[in-house]
Design a protein around this motif. Structure first.
Motif, PDB file in Angstrom:
ATOM      1  N   GLN A  34       0.839  -1.204   0.000  1.00 38.82           N
ATOM      2  CA  GLN A  34       0.000   0.000   0.000  1.00 38.82           C
ATOM      3  C   GLN A  34       0.872   1.251   0.000  1.00 38.82           C
ATOM      4  O   GLN A  34       0.598   2.223  -0.716  1.00 38.82           O
ATOM      5  N   ASP A  35       1.939   1.234   0.784  1.00 39.55           N
ATOM      6  CA  ASP A  35       2.855   2.375   0.817  1.00 39.55           C
ATOM      7  C   ASP A  35       3.590   2.522  -0.510  1.00 39.55           C
ATOM      8  O   ASP A  35       3.834   3.631  -0.988  1.00 39.55           O
ATOM      9  N   PHE A  36       3.924   1.395  -1.116  1.00 40.84           N
ATOM     10  CA  PHE A  36       4.620   1.415  -2.404  1.00 40.84           C
ATOM     11  C   PHE A  36       3.777   2.083  -3.486  1.00 40.84           C
ATOM     12  O   PHE A  36       4.284   2.845  -4.306  1.00 40.84           O
ATOM     13  N   PHE A  37       2.473   1.836  -3.499  1.00 38.33           N
ATOM     14  CA  PHE A  37       1.616   2.370  -4.547  1.00 38.33           C
ATOM     15  C   PHE A  37       1.278   3.847  -4.348  1.00 38.33           C
ATOM     16  O   PHE A  37       0.555   4.418  -5.167  1.00 38.33           O
ATOM     17  N   GLU A  38       1.788   4.458  -3.273  1.00 40.23           N
ATOM     18  CA  GLU A  38       1.639   5.902  -3.149  1.00 40.23           C
ATOM     19  C   GLU A  38       2.556   6.643  -4.112  1.00 40.23           C
ATOM     20  O   GLU A  38       2.410   7.839  -4.321  1.00 40.23           O
ATOM     21  N   ASP A  39       3.520   5.950  -4.717  1.00 41.06           N
ATOM     22  CA  ASP A  39       4.565   6.609  -5.519  1.00 41.06           C
ATOM     23  C   ASP A  39       4.524   6.196  -6.981  1.00 41.06           C
ATOM     24  O   ASP A  39       5.542   6.187  -7.663  1.00 41.06           O
ATOM     25  N   VAL A  40       3.359   5.846  -7.498  1.00 39.96           N
ATOM     26  CA  VAL A  40       3.297   5.279  -8.847  1.00 39.96           C
ATOM     27  C   VAL A  40       3.083   6.320  -9.938  1.00 39.96           C
ATOM     28  O   VAL A  40       3.017   5.966 -11.106  1.00 39.96           O
ATOM     29  N   GLY A  41       2.970   7.611  -9.590  1.00 42.66           N
ATOM     30  CA  GLY A  41       2.707   8.626 -10.610  1.00 42.66           C
ATOM     31  C   GLY A  41       3.701   8.615 -11.757  1.00 42.66           C
ATOM     32  O   GLY A  41       3.325   8.459 -12.927  1.00 42.66           O
ATOM     33  N   PRO A  42       5.010   8.751 -11.463  1.00 40.60           N
ATOM     34  CA  PRO A  42       5.991   8.733 -12.568  1.00 40.60           C
ATOM     35  C   PRO A  42       6.037   7.397 -13.291  1.00 40.60           C
ATOM     36  O   PRO A  42       6.434   7.340 -14.445  1.00 40.60           O
ATOM     37  N   LEU A  43       5.658   6.316 -12.634  1.00 40.16           N
ATOM     38  CA  LEU A  43       5.691   5.014 -13.297  1.00 40.16           C
ATOM     39  C   LEU A  43       4.708   4.978 -14.454  1.00 40.16           C
ATOM     40  O   LEU A  43       4.954   4.336 -15.477  1.00 40.16           O
ATOM     41  N   LEU A  44       3.589   5.686 -14.306  1.00 40.49           N
ATOM     42  CA  LEU A  44       2.614   5.749 -15.391  1.00 40.49           C
ATOM     43  C   LEU A  44       3.148   6.561 -16.555  1.00 40.49           C
ATOM     44  O   LEU A  44       3.049   6.164 -17.713  1.00 40.49           O
ATOM     45  N   SER A  45       3.724   7.736 -16.260  1.00 46.17           N
ATOM     46  CA  SER A  45       4.235   8.585 -17.336  1.00 46.17           C
ATOM     47  C   SER A  45       5.407   7.936 -18.052  1.00 46.17           C
ATOM     48  O   SER A  45       5.661   8.223 -19.220  1.00 46.17           O
ATOM     49  N   MET A  46       6.146   7.058 -17.367  1.00 46.01           N
ATOM     50  CA  MET A  46       7.271   6.361 -17.988  1.00 46.01           C
ATOM     51  C   MET A  46       6.860   5.014 -18.570  1.00 46.01           C
ATOM     52  O   MET A  46       7.715   4.231 -18.989  1.00 46.01           O
ATOM     53  N   GLN A  47       5.556   4.747 -18.582  1.00 48.01           N
ATOM     54  CA  GLN A  47       5.037   3.490 -19.128  1.00 48.01           C
ATOM     55  C   GLN A  47       5.666   2.286 -18.429  1.00 48.01           C
ATOM     56  O   GLN A  47       6.028   1.291 -19.053  1.00 48.01           O
ATOM     57  N   LEU A  48       5.778   2.398 -17.105  1.00 50.78           N
ATOM     58  CA  LEU A  48       6.319   1.310 -16.305  1.00 50.78           C
ATOM     59  C   LEU A  48       5.225   0.586 -15.528  1.00 50.78           C
ATOM     60  O   LEU A  48       5.520  -0.181 -14.605  1.00 50.78           O
ATOM     61  N   GLY A  49       3.960   0.857 -15.879  1.00 53.67           N
ATOM     62  CA  GLY A  49       2.873   0.207 -15.164  1.00 53.67           C
ATOM     63  C   GLY A  49       2.924  -1.303 -15.303  1.00 53.67           C
ATOM     64  O   GLY A  49       2.770  -2.035 -14.327  1.00 53.67           O
ATOM     65  N   GLY A  50       3.152  -1.786 -16.527  1.00 51.91           N
ATOM     66  CA  GLY A  50       3.229  -3.228 -16.740  1.00 51.91           C
ATOM     67  C   GLY A  50       4.393  -3.859 -16.005  1.00 51.91           C
ATOM     68  O   GLY A  50       4.265  -4.941 -15.426  1.00 51.91           O
ATOM     69  N   GLN A  51       5.541  -3.181 -15.998  1.00 58.80           N
ATOM     70  CA  GLN A  51       6.702  -3.709 -15.299  1.00 58.80           C
ATOM     71  C   GLN A  51       6.468  -3.721 -13.786  1.00 58.80           C
ATOM     72  O   GLN A  51       6.922  -4.629 -13.083  1.00 58.80           O
ATOM     73  N   THR A  52       5.738  -2.709 -13.291  1.00 61.55           N
ATOM     74  CA  THR A  52       5.425  -2.666 -11.865  1.00 61.55           C
ATOM     75  C   THR A  52       4.524  -3.828 -11.474  1.00 61.55           C
ATOM     76  O   THR A  52       4.743  -4.497 -10.460  1.00 61.55           O
ATOM     77  N   LEU A  53       3.495  -4.076 -12.282  1.00 63.32           N
ATOM     78  CA  LEU A  53       2.605  -5.191 -11.990  1.00 63.32           C
ATOM     79  C   LEU A  53       3.355  -6.526 -12.048  1.00 63.32           C
ATOM     80  O   LEU A  53       3.132  -7.404 -11.208  1.00 63.32           O
ATOM     81  N   GLU A  54       4.240  -6.666 -13.020  1.00 64.11           N
ATOM     82  CA  GLU A  54       5.005  -7.905 -13.130  1.00 64.11           C
ATOM     83  C   GLU A  54       5.912  -8.094 -11.922  1.00 64.11           C
ATOM     84  O   GLU A  54       6.013  -9.193 -11.363  1.00 64.11           O
ATOM     85  N   GLY A  55       6.580  -7.013 -11.489  1.00 63.39           N
ATOM     86  CA  GLY A  55       7.437  -7.108 -10.317  1.00 63.39           C
ATOM     87  C   GLY A  55       6.657  -7.450  -9.063  1.00 63.39           C
ATOM     88  O   GLY A  55       7.093  -8.279  -8.247  1.00 63.39           O
ATOM     89  N   LEU A  56       5.484  -6.833  -8.901  1.00 66.13           N
ATOM     90  CA  LEU A  56       4.662  -7.126  -7.729  1.00 66.13           C
ATOM     91  C   LEU A  56       4.154  -8.564  -7.769  1.00 66.13           C
ATOM     92  O   LEU A  56       4.056  -9.231  -6.723  1.00 66.13           O
ATOM     93  N   PHE A  57       3.818  -9.049  -8.957  1.00 71.44           N
ATOM     94  CA  PHE A  57       3.389 -10.446  -9.060  1.00 71.44           C
ATOM     95  C   PHE A  57       4.508 -11.395  -8.644  1.00 71.44           C
ATOM     96  O   PHE A  57       4.267 -12.389  -7.950  1.00 71.44           O
ATOM     97  N   GLN A  58       5.738 -11.086  -9.063  1.00 69.72           N
ATOM     98  CA  GLN A  58       6.856 -11.951  -8.685  1.00 69.72           C
ATOM     99  C   GLN A  58       7.070 -11.947  -7.176  1.00 69.72           C
ATOM    100  O   GLN A  58       7.380 -12.988  -6.571  1.00 69.72           O
ATOM    101  N   VAL A  59       6.895 -10.773  -6.543  1.00 65.78           N
ATOM    102  CA  VAL A  59       7.036 -10.703  -5.082  1.00 65.78           C
ATOM    103  C   VAL A  59       5.934 -11.514  -4.407  1.00 65.78           C
ATOM    104  O   VAL A  59       6.177 -12.261  -3.450  1.00 65.78           O
TER     105      VAL A  59
END
Length: 766
Positions: A432-457
């Motif tokens: 929950q704390d991690f997803f407070e910082d996802v703004g730049p991840l969207l603009s950098m098109q890192l949303g898919g990579q973020t979801l993949e990393g979270l799935f691996q965790v």
């Protein structure tokens, strides 16, 4: 074909398939016999739905073509600019060669005609016959002007009267051109005039360039100097000096900006962004005002702006992003990126889209911070899993970070009522704390990579939960991501059910709810059409729906391990002997006097285990009863499938030394009936389970028929089996027996069980 491939990738469909479709569509237009009128007429015959689909396909192709053109231009922009400069230089050299050849041809022509000889004779004749007349002749106005012109230019240049000097040079060029055409001047005087103009023009250009390079030259004075230099015909040099002047100015201002290890990275980023992008913006404004957006100069401006942006990004990465990214400080790295992008985006109003350059350069640092953050979540959760007592509790307030409320507490007072074990609570709060910082991840098109990393965790955490099952040490200990991490064992059924409660609550509710921040809602679109809100919600995030399916598939591994472990505990003893053998049915016919009709021990234990787990799950899975229903359905199926696939069991039944007798058949029939009854009562009787049981019963009846006896004549009526099963369930569950043995006719057992067994009999007799 490149465009086809790009389009296919953007839609997530196979490239080859789309490429073939597009190629086939284009073949119509490539044909020499293509009839435009006929093609249009064929399209007019389409209905409204087909026309809409056709227009949609054309629109998709248009967008794909535009995207391909943009990427191609961006990818080859440097080469294009370099080639343009080389072509320009070659044109200048060709022009110089052309002028030299023209001059050489003129000299050769003059020499051939003997101009100098005639001129010499003419001068000698004039000297002999009229020397006194030449000496006494008054100089003309043009000759007087020629004598004063160099001195006038020198005065104007010395006093730095640029506008007047430009006007004088223009006048001199006009006089020289006119005199050359009309042959008003002696060639020697004309050459002297041209040399004077060239020499003073160069001197003025040097003065202007020197003034433009001075740090004190700013604003209007700088623009005047550059404009004057452009008027002198040296536009490329003027534009380069303009850009260099702005570069030198912001470099001078940067001297007062000194980052330190203790300074705030966001403040340094904001200050440096203000300097760099303000300089780029002012340079773009001055270039447009002086050079009027001429393509060559615009291209040079773009290349210069990209170079300054890249230098800026390197400074930010070195002094602000490197340390935070290495330490997993995603919030600090994200804030620096947001600040830089905010300043950079203001240049788009001036036609400079430099945000893609920044995103490309910042992406590795943000990816590093993202990976470090996810790694920290995994390691912290693993550390708690090693000492987790696997007891469900509400979220402990001590684990929340002070000064920063979790997103689950905002507008949701019941969020903390979810029950998880300590390691799952830690995992959830960190996510929950991690997803407070996802703004730049969207603009950098890192949303898919973020979801993949979270799935691996999450998958790694599920692997640890599997390792916590006592029976999974040998089979499940080497799952990828679990490594050699130590996990505390879940000893009893309640602790093992807690493992499933952790995984199911995280995957079904908490993680998908937090991941919704990776796909912000388009508020403008929703305001335009509020009636489509529900349908938009269903179709808005296909990537996240697929991601949730992967989470559920990860939980399925945990459920499979759980069910397999409990099924093996039921079927086998600690010494490895089986409780489920053919002898338990074949040997019944030899012990008629001592026999009591009751389900076999293994199925009694299965019922007791499911009954006990149902009581435990009632408190653990509040509001998620479907999960427990599917879990118990899978556990029951695991036991029955084991019986169905145990070849040694069926070899003894069908081809053993002793055949299956009437009592054995009735006991086997009663056991299967018992499974159907308690599965139906618990509402986890699946179609697959019922089908497998029917097949098993049919298989046993076939084996009995092979002895020459009729199985249907040996089996009592369904009501007899129903009474025994109902009584067994009441005795095993500790419930009082119904008065006069009557059963509730509306219970699921009364209807489903009779229907199931009757279907087997009718199937076998047909």
């Amino acid at each position: 074909m490149a465009l086809t491939a790009k389009t296919a990738r953007s839609r997530g469909t196979p490239v080859k398939e789309n490429g073939v479709k597009l190629e086939e569509g284009l073949n119509v237009f490539k044909s020499d016999r293509f009839d435009a009128q006929g093609y249009v007429q064929s399209r007019c015959s389409l209905n409204e739905k087909e026309l809409r689909q056709f227009c949609s396909n054309l629109f998709d192709l248009k967008k794909a073509a535009a995207e391909e053109m943009r990427r191609s231009v961006y990818a080859n922009y440097s080469a294009f600019i370099q080639t343009s400069k080389e072509i320009s230089d070659l044109e200048g050299q060709l022009s110089s060669i052309r002028n030299l050849l023209s001059t050489l041809a003129t000299v050769n022509h003059d020499l051939a005609e003997g101009v100098k000889i005639d001129l010499s004779k003419s001068v000698e004749g004039s000297t002999e016959n009229g020397s006194l007349t030449f000496e006494d002749r008054e100089p003309s106005d043009l000759e007087n002007w020629l004598a004063e012109f160099p001195d006038l230019l020198d005065v104007l240049l010395a006093e730095r009267r640029v506008d007047e000097a430009l006007a004088a040079l223009e006048e001199g060029e006009h006089v020289a051109s006119e005199a050359k055409q009309l042959k008003m001047l002696d060639p020697a005087l004309l050459l002297s005039l041209q040399n004077a103009i060239t020499e003073r023009r160069q001197k003025l250009a040097d003065q202007l360039a020197e003034a433009a390079c001075q740090p004190s030259t700013r604003g209007g004075e700088l623009r005047s100097s550059i404009s004057a230099l452009k008027k002198l015909g040296d536009g490329p040099r003027a534009h380069s000096l303009l850009l260099n002047a702005h570069y030198q100015r912001y470099q001078y201002n940067m001297q007062s900006l000194r980052p330190s290890s203790t300074s705030y990275g966001g403040a340094y980023t904001a200050a440096l962004s203000q300097l760099v992008f303000s300089a780029i913006a002012q340079a773009a404004t001055d270039s447009a005002a002086i050079f009027e957006n001429e393509p060559d100069y615009t291209s040079e401006l773009v290349m210069w702006a990209i170079k300054q942006t890249e230098a800026f990004a390197l400074l930010i990465k070195r002094h602000a992003l490197a340390s935070s990214a290495a330490a997993g400080g995603l919030r600090a790295a994200a804030e620096c990126v947001q600040i830089a992008l905010g300043h950079c985006s203001l240049l788009e109003a001036r036609g400079l889209a430099l945000c893609p350059v920044l995103l490309k350069l910042f992406r590795p640092s943000v990816e590093q911070a993202l990976e470090a953050n996810l790694k920290r979540i995994e390691e912290s959760t693993a550390a708690l899993a090693a000492a987790d007592d696997w007891v469900l509790t509400t979220v402990p307030t001590a684990t929340r970070q002070p000064g920063r409320p979790s997103s689950t507490s905002l507008g949701n007072t019941t969020a903390f009522q979810h029950k998880l074990t300590s390691s799952a609570h830690r995992f959830n709060l960190m996510v929950q704390d991690f997803f407070e910082d996802v703004g730049p991840l969207l603009s950098m098109q890192l949303g898919g990579q973020t979801l993949e990393g979270l799935f691996q965790v999450f998958n790694s955490y599920v692997n640890m939960l599997i390792k916590a099952l006592p029976g999974s040490m040998d089979e499940e200990a080497n799952y990828e991501g679990s490594g050699n991490k130590i996990v505390r064992m879940a000893g009893d059924d309640a602790q093992q059910m807690a493992l499933l409660a952790n995984a199911s609550l995280l995957a079904d509710e908490l993680l998908p709810r937090a991941a919704m921040k990776l796909a912000p809602i388009n508020k403008v679109a929703l305001k335009d059409d509020l009636r489509r809100r529900s349908s938009d919600r269903q179709n808005r995030h296909p990537e996240q729906r697929e991601w949730k399916k992967r989470l559920v598939s990860s939980i399925d591994r945990l459920k499979d391990s759980f069910c397999r472990q409990h099924a093996l505990d039921l079927i086998f003893t600690e010494e490895g002997d089986s409780h489920l053998t053919a002898d338990m049915y074949i040997n019944l016919d030899g012990n008629v006097d001592e026999f009591e009709w009751f389900p076999s021990l293994i199925f009694q234990e299965l019922f007791v285990k499911l009954n006990r787990m149902t009581s435990i799950a009632a408190d653990m899975f509040v509001g998620r009863e479907r999960f427990t229903t599917l879990l118990f359905m899978r556990l029951t199926e695991t036991v029955i499938l084991w019986l169905s696939e145990d070849q040694s069991f069926w070899d003894d039944i069908e081809d053993g030394p002793r055949p299956l007798g009437p009592l054995g058949l009735q006991q086997f029939y009663l056991d299967m009936k018992f499974v159907i009854c308690f599965a139906s009562q618990g509402r986890f009787l699946s179609r697959n389970l019922q089908r497998v049981i029917n097949e098993i019963i049919s298989k046993a009846m076939t084996a009995f028929s092979a002895t020459g006896m009729d199985p249907y004549s040996e089996l009592p009526e369904d009501e007899w089996f129903d009474d025994i099963c109902h009584e067994a369930m009441e005795r095993l569950s500790g419930k009082p027996k119904a008065i006069n043995g009557d059963r509730d006719l509306n219970s699921p057992t009364a209807s489903v069980s009779a229907q199931s067994i009757s279907s087997v009999r009718s199937h076998g007799s047909s």
